[in-house]
Design an enzyme around this catalytic site. Structure first.
Site, PDB file in Angstrom:
ATOM      1  N   GLU A 110      17.198  -3.146 -20.490  1.00 61.17           N
ATOM      2  CA  GLU A 110      16.388  -2.913 -21.690  1.00 61.17           C
ATOM      3  C   GLU A 110      16.579  -3.995 -22.744  1.00 61.17           C
ATOM      4  OE1 GLU A 110      16.264   0.522 -25.128  1.00 61.17           O
ATOM      5  OE2 GLU A 110      16.234   1.118 -23.016  1.00 61.17           O
ATOM      6  N   GLU A 137      11.226  -1.901 -28.592  1.00 59.15           N
ATOM      7  CA  GLU A 137      11.604  -1.231 -29.838  1.00 59.15           C
ATOM      8  C   GLU A 137      11.490  -2.157 -31.049  1.00 59.15           C
ATOM      9  OE1 GLU A 137      16.084  -0.840 -30.818  1.00 59.15           O
ATOM     10  OE2 GLU A 137      15.998  -0.663 -28.638  1.00 59.15           O
ATOM     11  N   HIS A 187      11.232   4.345 -27.974  1.00 61.50           N
ATOM     12  CA  HIS A 187      12.626   4.174 -28.383  1.00 61.50           C
ATOM     13  C   HIS A 187      13.064   5.375 -29.220  1.00 61.50           C
ATOM     14  CE1 HIS A 187      15.578   2.428 -31.429  1.00 61.50           C
ATOM     15  NE2 HIS A 187      16.223   2.425 -30.274  1.00 61.50           N
ATOM     16  N   GLU A 209      13.925   9.075 -24.139  1.00 62.79           N
ATOM     17  CA  GLU A 209      15.282   8.834 -24.631  1.00 62.79           C
ATOM     18  C   GLU A 209      15.737   9.874 -25.647  1.00 62.79           C
ATOM     19  OE1 GLU A 209      17.951   5.179 -26.394  1.00 62.79           O
ATOM     20  OE2 GLU A 209      15.821   5.227 -26.929  1.00 62.79           O
TER      21      GLU A 209
END
Length: 237
Positions: A110, A137, A187, A209
């Site tokens: 990531e 993000e 994110h 997440e």
């Protein structure tokens, strides 16, 4: 805020305004190096932090490989495992590291590079097609996401609904990715009400997440949370 106001005026949850729920529950992964506690809470998918910077060269490579190896041993070979470098790598380091991480079968790496380095993302994807790349993000507005998707250098887009331009812009980002067959996973998506509603309504948000930052040993439901923001149970929301 505008989506929330619209929902209040119409008497509808925001996920209904977005098209309605597409799943019974949202599959979660835990972001934490506290793998014992994550497993005790019932999570079966995990993302760990990154211990090295590209400037550390070979020593940094070894540190990351050791970190991933220990995590893989702890969670088992059949569980999803990801690592989040948070822009700590350059292209050369990321390529060398990806080769070394092959045996550990990561679900994704990531945000290995800074968001402005589109050419680096393209080079990385071409060099290590076997390593899925997730990022987004720190990409702002739909424009850089379109560039990532057009160049096929991302496997999972991760807009942050705080930073990408809000719910409306995140929806546009999602559809750019969806049209190309690319998954979305916002994110920190399950740590906010708007992220939860987004993930509940978008078909290609198949893994979302939950940043696990609460004290070890304290059940999630006992930790003070924003009203209307439930917490995962047994790895699902």
């Amino acid at each position: 805020a505008l989506w929330d106001i619209k929902g209040k005026l119409l008497g509808q949850p925001v996920y209904s305004l977005l098209g309605g729920p597409v799943r019974e529950s949202i599959t979660c992964y835990a972001t934490s190096d506290d793998l014992d506690w994550s497993q005790e809470l019932g999570f079966t998918k995990f993302k760990i932090t990154n211990p090295a910077h590209y400037s550390e060269s070979d020593a940094g490579i070894r540190a990351v490989v050791d970190h991933v190896a220990q995590a893989r041993e702890q969670v088992g070979q059949t569980r999803d495992l990801m690592i989040n470098p948070v822009m700590s790598y350059d292209v050369e380091f990321a390529i060398r590291l990806a080769e070394r991480l092959k045996p550990y079968e990561l679900r994704w790496m990531e945000e290995p590079l800074i968001p402005e380095d589109l050419e680096g993302h393209i080079q990385l994807r071409q060099a290590v097609p076997f390593m899925p790349i997730a990022t987004g993000e720190d990409h702002h507005t739909r424009v850089p996401f379109r560039q990532l998707v057009e160049n096929r250098c991302v496997d999972v887009v991760q807009p942050d609904l705080h930073w990408c331009g809000g719910m409306t812009e995140a929806i546009k980002i999602y559809h750019i990715a969806e049209a190309a067959g690319i998954k979305s996973s916002p994110h920190g998506g399950l740590n906010s009400a708007y992220g939860q509603h987004f993930c509940y309504a978008m078909p290609d948000c198949t893994l979302s997440e939950f940043h696990l930052s609460t004290p070890v040993g304290v059940p999630l439901e006992e930790v003070a949370a924003m009203p209307g923001v439930p917490v995962p149970k047994d790895g699902c929301l």
